[in-house]
Design a protein around this motif. Structure first.
Motif, PDB file in Angstrom:
ATOM      1  N   THR A 183       0.835  -1.197   0.000  1.00 12.49           N
ATOM      2  CA  THR A 183       0.000   0.000   0.000  1.00 12.49           C
ATOM      3  C   THR A 183       0.873   1.251   0.000  1.00 12.49           C
ATOM      4  O   THR A 183       2.035   1.225   0.427  1.00 12.49           O
ATOM      5  CB  THR A 183      -0.907   0.014   1.245  1.00 12.49           C
ATOM      6  OG1 THR A 183      -0.087  -0.022   2.413  1.00 12.49           O
ATOM      7  CG2 THR A 183      -1.841  -1.196   1.243  1.00 12.49           C
ATOM      8  N   ALA A 184       0.298   2.348  -0.490  1.00 10.34           N
ATOM      9  CA  ALA A 184       1.043   3.600  -0.539  1.00 10.34           C
ATOM     10  C   ALA A 184       1.400   4.041   0.878  1.00 10.34           C
ATOM     11  O   ALA A 184       0.570   3.982   1.793  1.00 10.34           O
ATOM     12  CB  ALA A 184       0.203   4.667  -1.229  1.00 10.34           C
ATOM     13  N   PRO A 185       2.629   4.483   1.114  1.00 11.58           N
ATOM     14  CA  PRO A 185       3.032   4.869   2.464  1.00 11.58           C
ATOM     15  C   PRO A 185       2.390   6.191   2.886  1.00 11.58           C
ATOM     16  O   PRO A 185       2.082   7.052   2.053  1.00 11.58           O
ATOM     17  CB  PRO A 185       4.548   5.034   2.333  1.00 11.58           C
ATOM     18  CG  PRO A 185       4.753   5.418   0.900  1.00 11.58           C
ATOM     19  CD  PRO A 185       3.722   4.636   0.130  1.00 11.58           C
ATOM     20  N   LYS A 186       2.186   6.332   4.170  1.00  9.77           N
ATOM     21  CA  LYS A 186       1.747   7.604   4.728  1.00  9.77           C
ATOM     22  C   LYS A 186       2.969   8.504   4.846  1.00  9.77           C
ATOM     23  O   LYS A 186       3.991   8.116   5.403  1.00  9.77           O
ATOM     24  CB  LYS A 186       1.113   7.398   6.100  1.00  9.77           C
ATOM     25  CG  LYS A 186       0.727   8.698   6.782  1.00  9.77           C
ATOM     26  CD  LYS A 186       0.183   8.452   8.192  1.00  9.77           C
ATOM     27  CE  LYS A 186      -0.127   9.771   8.893  1.00  9.77           C
ATOM     28  NZ  LYS A 186      -0.633   9.547  10.277  1.00  9.77           N
ATOM     29  N   VAL A 187       2.879   9.705   4.323  1.00  6.59           N
ATOM     30  CA  VAL A 187       3.972  10.664   4.415  1.00  6.59           C
ATOM     31  C   VAL A 187       3.657  11.622   5.555  1.00  6.59           C
ATOM     32  O   VAL A 187       2.564  12.185   5.627  1.00  6.59           O
ATOM     33  CB  VAL A 187       4.162  11.432   3.097  1.00  6.59           C
ATOM     34  CG1 VAL A 187       5.274  12.472   3.220  1.00  6.59           C
ATOM     35  CG2 VAL A 187       4.481  10.445   1.969  1.00  6.59           C
ATOM     36  N   ALA A 188       4.620  11.772   6.473  1.00 10.89           N
ATOM     37  CA  ALA A 188       4.388  12.566   7.678  1.00 10.89           C
ATOM     38  C   ALA A 188       5.540  13.519   7.916  1.00 10.89           C
ATOM     39  O   ALA A 188       6.593  13.433   7.286  1.00 10.89           O
ATOM     40  CB  ALA A 188       4.230  11.636   8.878  1.00 10.89           C
ATOM     41  N   SER A 189       5.340  14.417   8.863  1.00  6.19           N
ATOM     42  CA  SER A 189       6.419  15.302   9.288  1.00  6.19           C
ATOM     43  C   SER A 189       7.401  14.521  10.148  1.00  6.19           C
ATOM     44  O   SER A 189       7.090  13.425  10.633  1.00  6.19           O
ATOM     45  CB  SER A 189       5.849  16.469  10.093  1.00  6.19           C
ATOM     46  OG  SER A 189       5.315  15.992  11.326  1.00  6.19           O
ATOM     47  N   GLU A 209       8.299  15.196  13.156  1.00  7.91           N
ATOM     48  CA  GLU A 209       7.738  15.091  14.491  1.00  7.91           C
ATOM     49  C   GLU A 209       6.726  13.937  14.568  1.00  7.91           C
ATOM     50  O   GLU A 209       6.704  13.162  15.539  1.00  7.91           O
ATOM     51  CB  GLU A 209       7.075  16.402  14.901  1.00  7.91           C
ATOM     52  CG  GLU A 209       8.045  17.551  15.166  1.00  7.91           C
ATOM     53  CD  GLU A 209       8.648  18.109  13.880  1.00  7.91           C
ATOM     54  OE1 GLU A 209       8.060  17.905  12.783  1.00  7.91           O
ATOM     55  OE2 GLU A 209       9.716  18.743  13.962  1.00  7.91           O
ATOM     56  N   GLU A 210       5.868  13.813  13.545  1.00 10.04           N
ATOM     57  CA  GLU A 210       4.903  12.714  13.518  1.00 10.04           C
ATOM     58  C   GLU A 210       5.609  11.374  13.417  1.00 10.04           C
ATOM     59  O   GLU A 210       5.215  10.384  14.055  1.00 10.04           O
ATOM     60  CB  GLU A 210       3.933  12.903  12.349  1.00 10.04           C
ATOM     61  CG  GLU A 210       2.969  14.066  12.504  1.00 10.04           C
ATOM     62  CD  GLU A 210       2.164  14.308  11.245  1.00 10.04           C
ATOM     63  OE1 GLU A 210       0.940  14.545  11.367  1.00 10.04           O
ATOM     64  OE2 GLU A 210       2.739  14.247  10.140  1.00 10.04           O
ATOM     65  N   TRP A 211       6.670  11.353  12.609  1.00 11.83           N
ATOM     66  CA  TRP A 211       7.439  10.108  12.455  1.00 11.83           C
ATOM     67  C   TRP A 211       8.060   9.702  13.788  1.00 11.83           C
ATOM     68  O   TRP A 211       8.022   8.528  14.173  1.00 11.83           O
ATOM     69  CB  TRP A 211       8.533  10.298  11.402  1.00 11.83           C
ATOM     70  CG  TRP A 211       9.336   9.050  11.151  1.00 11.83           C
ATOM     71  CD1 TRP A 211       9.078   8.061  10.267  1.00 11.83           C
ATOM     72  CD2 TRP A 211      10.543   8.665  11.847  1.00 11.83           C
ATOM     73  NE1 TRP A 211      10.030   7.071  10.345  1.00 11.83           N
ATOM     74  CE2 TRP A 211      10.943   7.419  11.308  1.00 11.83           C
ATOM     75  CE3 TRP A 211      11.311   9.244  12.851  1.00 11.83           C
ATOM     76  CZ2 TRP A 211      12.089   6.757  11.757  1.00 11.83           C
ATOM     77  CZ3 TRP A 211      12.450   8.574  13.293  1.00 11.83           C
ATOM     78  CH2 TRP A 211      12.828   7.343  12.748  1.00 11.83           C
ATOM     79  N   LEU A 212       8.645  10.664  14.523  1.00 19.44           N
ATOM     80  CA  LEU A 212       9.266  10.359  15.805  1.00 19.44           C
ATOM     81  C   LEU A 212       8.248   9.830  16.809  1.00 19.44           C
ATOM     82  O   LEU A 212       8.536   8.892  17.567  1.00 19.44           O
ATOM     83  CB  LEU A 212       9.963  11.604  16.365  1.00 19.44           C
ATOM     84  CG  LEU A 212      11.300  11.964  15.721  1.00 19.44           C
ATOM     85  CD1 LEU A 212      11.766  13.332  16.200  1.00 19.44           C
ATOM     86  CD2 LEU A 212      12.349  10.899  16.026  1.00 19.44           C
ATOM     87  N   ARG A 240       8.666   6.082  18.303  1.00 18.70           N
ATOM     88  CA  ARG A 240       8.790   5.814  19.733  1.00 18.70           C
ATOM     89  C   ARG A 240       7.720   4.823  20.203  1.00 18.70           C
ATOM     90  O   ARG A 240       7.984   3.978  21.060  1.00 18.70           O
ATOM     91  CB  ARG A 240       8.705   7.120  20.518  1.00 18.70           C
ATOM     92  CG  ARG A 240       9.932   8.021  20.346  1.00 18.70           C
ATOM     93  CD  ARG A 240       9.818   9.286  21.160  1.00 18.70           C
ATOM     94  NE  ARG A 240      10.981  10.141  20.970  1.00 18.70           N
ATOM     95  CZ  ARG A 240      10.931  11.401  20.532  1.00 18.70           C
ATOM     96  NH1 ARG A 240       9.755  11.958  20.223  1.00 18.70           N
ATOM     97  NH2 ARG A 240      12.040  12.112  20.388  1.00 18.70           N
ATOM     98  N   ALA A 241       6.524   4.936  19.646  1.00 16.63           N
ATOM     99  CA  ALA A 241       5.468   3.984  19.990  1.00 16.63           C
ATOM    100  C   ALA A 241       5.854   2.573  19.535  1.00 16.63           C
ATOM    101  O   ALA A 241       5.640   1.587  20.254  1.00 16.63           O
ATOM    102  CB  ALA A 241       4.148   4.412  19.357  1.00 16.63           C
ATOM    103  N   LEU A 242       6.417   2.474  18.338  1.00 24.29           N
ATOM    104  CA  LEU A 242       6.870   1.173  17.843  1.00 24.29           C
ATOM    105  C   LEU A 242       8.012   0.637  18.685  1.00 24.29           C
ATOM    106  O   LEU A 242       8.085  -0.579  18.943  1.00 24.29           O
ATOM    107  CB  LEU A 242       7.303   1.290  16.376  1.00 24.29           C
ATOM    108  CG  LEU A 242       7.911   0.044  15.741  1.00 24.29           C
ATOM    109  CD1 LEU A 242       6.916  -1.121  15.750  1.00 24.29           C
ATOM    110  CD2 LEU A 242       8.367   0.336  14.312  1.00 24.29           C
ATOM    111  N   LEU A 243       8.909   1.504  19.129  1.00 28.22           N
ATOM    112  CA  LEU A 243      10.047   1.077  19.937  1.00 28.22           C
ATOM    113  C   LEU A 243       9.587   0.367  21.206  1.00 28.22           C
ATOM    114  O   LEU A 243      10.200  -0.624  21.633  1.00 28.22           O
ATOM    115  CB  LEU A 243      10.919   2.278  20.299  1.00 28.22           C
ATOM    116  CG  LEU A 243      12.153   1.984  21.164  1.00 28.22           C
ATOM    117  CD1 LEU A 243      13.089   0.998  20.471  1.00 28.22           C
ATOM    118  CD2 LEU A 243      12.889   3.283  21.497  1.00 28.22           C
ATOM    119  N   LEU A 244       8.525   0.830  21.812  1.00 28.32           N
ATOM    120  CA  LEU A 244       8.008   0.168  23.007  1.00 28.32           C
ATOM    121  C   LEU A 244       7.620  -1.271  22.705  1.00 28.32           C
ATOM    122  O   LEU A 244       7.891  -2.182  23.495  1.00 28.32           O
ATOM    123  CB  LEU A 244       6.802   0.946  23.548  1.00 28.32           C
ATOM    124  CG  LEU A 244       7.079   2.357  24.079  1.00 28.32           C
ATOM    125  CD1 LEU A 244       5.770   3.025  24.487  1.00 28.32           C
ATOM    126  CD2 LEU A 244       8.052   2.318  25.245  1.00 28.32           C
TER     127      LEU A 244
END
Length: 241
Positions: A2-8, A10-13, A17-21
């Motif tokens: 699927t097409a990726p979501k493009v973010a800022s 800050e949104e990426w960080l 961080r949520a994924l890191l948990l």
């Protein structure tokens, strides 16, 4: 894909961080499982297995090469068949480069197949393998450790693979088995894993699981080829003998 979501940034960080948990949870769970694996009880082997190697007979004890631990790759090669399992070959591609490290950590490696020694030698030369690879064509090793099945077992539904009834008709399948030897020379079976359990020893999956396309599969491992069958493999293959 699927097409990726493009973010800022800050949104990426925030998402990272949520994924890191969750990644840390997986790492801790993996450490717990590894400890449980190391603490499994051992089973003393009562059979003396003798294999056919490139220069003659080789015992299971010989495959330890003076070390106290041995990992065996059950490499799918059925006698009389010219099929070379691409998945088994992919796993084997990682071994020779890593052997200097795990051998110095008291772990030996060997591949075992039911095919004749001559067939193994031909494939070993073609693929540029340097590790020990022997034939169990004259013993029950593959059957005893759950990767080969008799025609009768397949016909009557009694074949067991990965600790459950086998639901498809294949004489040989893949897996990894671990053995230990004590100071008296007694050999013990400590662990076996099959099917996707062997992925822990396959760095290629780890690399692909980090990237956006992942394993890019159209069917399980549909992209995998023998390493000399990829386009341009002749010029770039690093597995020469």
């Amino acid at each position: 894909m699927t097409a990726p979501k493009v973010a800022s940034r800050e949104e990426w960080l925030e998402a990272r961080r949520a994924l890191l948990l969750q990644e840390k949870e997986v790492t801790r769970a993996r450490d717990r499982v590894a400890a449980l694996r190391r603490n499994l009880p051992w089973v003393k082997l009562e059979k003396d297995y003798t294999f056919d190697g490139p220069t003659g007979k080789v015992s299971l004890s010989d495959l330890f090469g003076g070390r106290s631990q041995l990992l065996v790759q059950h490499f799918m090669l059925t006698p009389g068949s010219d099929h070379i399992c691409p998945g088994c070959s992919l796993g084997a591609d990682h071994v020779d480069s890593a052997r200097m490290h795990f051998e110095n950590a008291d772990l030996a490696f060997a591949a075992v197949s039911r095919a004749a020694p001559e067939q193994i030698a031909s494939i070993k030369k073609r693929m540029g393998r340097r590790f020990e690879w022997v034939s169990s064509i004259g013993n029950s090793f593959n059957y005893d450790f759950g990767v080969s099945f008799t025609p009768e077992e397949l016909a009557n539904g009694s074949a067991v693979y990965n600790y459950a009834p086998l639901t498809y008709q294949m004489e040989d399948l893949h897996g990894l088995s671990v053995f230990a030897k004590d100071e008296a020379g007694c050999i013990y079976h400590t662990y076996s894993t099959y099917a996707r359990g062997s992925e822990m020893a396959n760095a290629t999956f780890g690399y692909l699981d980090m990237v956006s396309k992942g394993r890019n599969e159209d069917g399980i491992m549909s992209w995998v080829r023998l390493h000399d069958e990829y386009e341009g493999a002749g010029a770039s293959c690093c597995h020469s003998a």
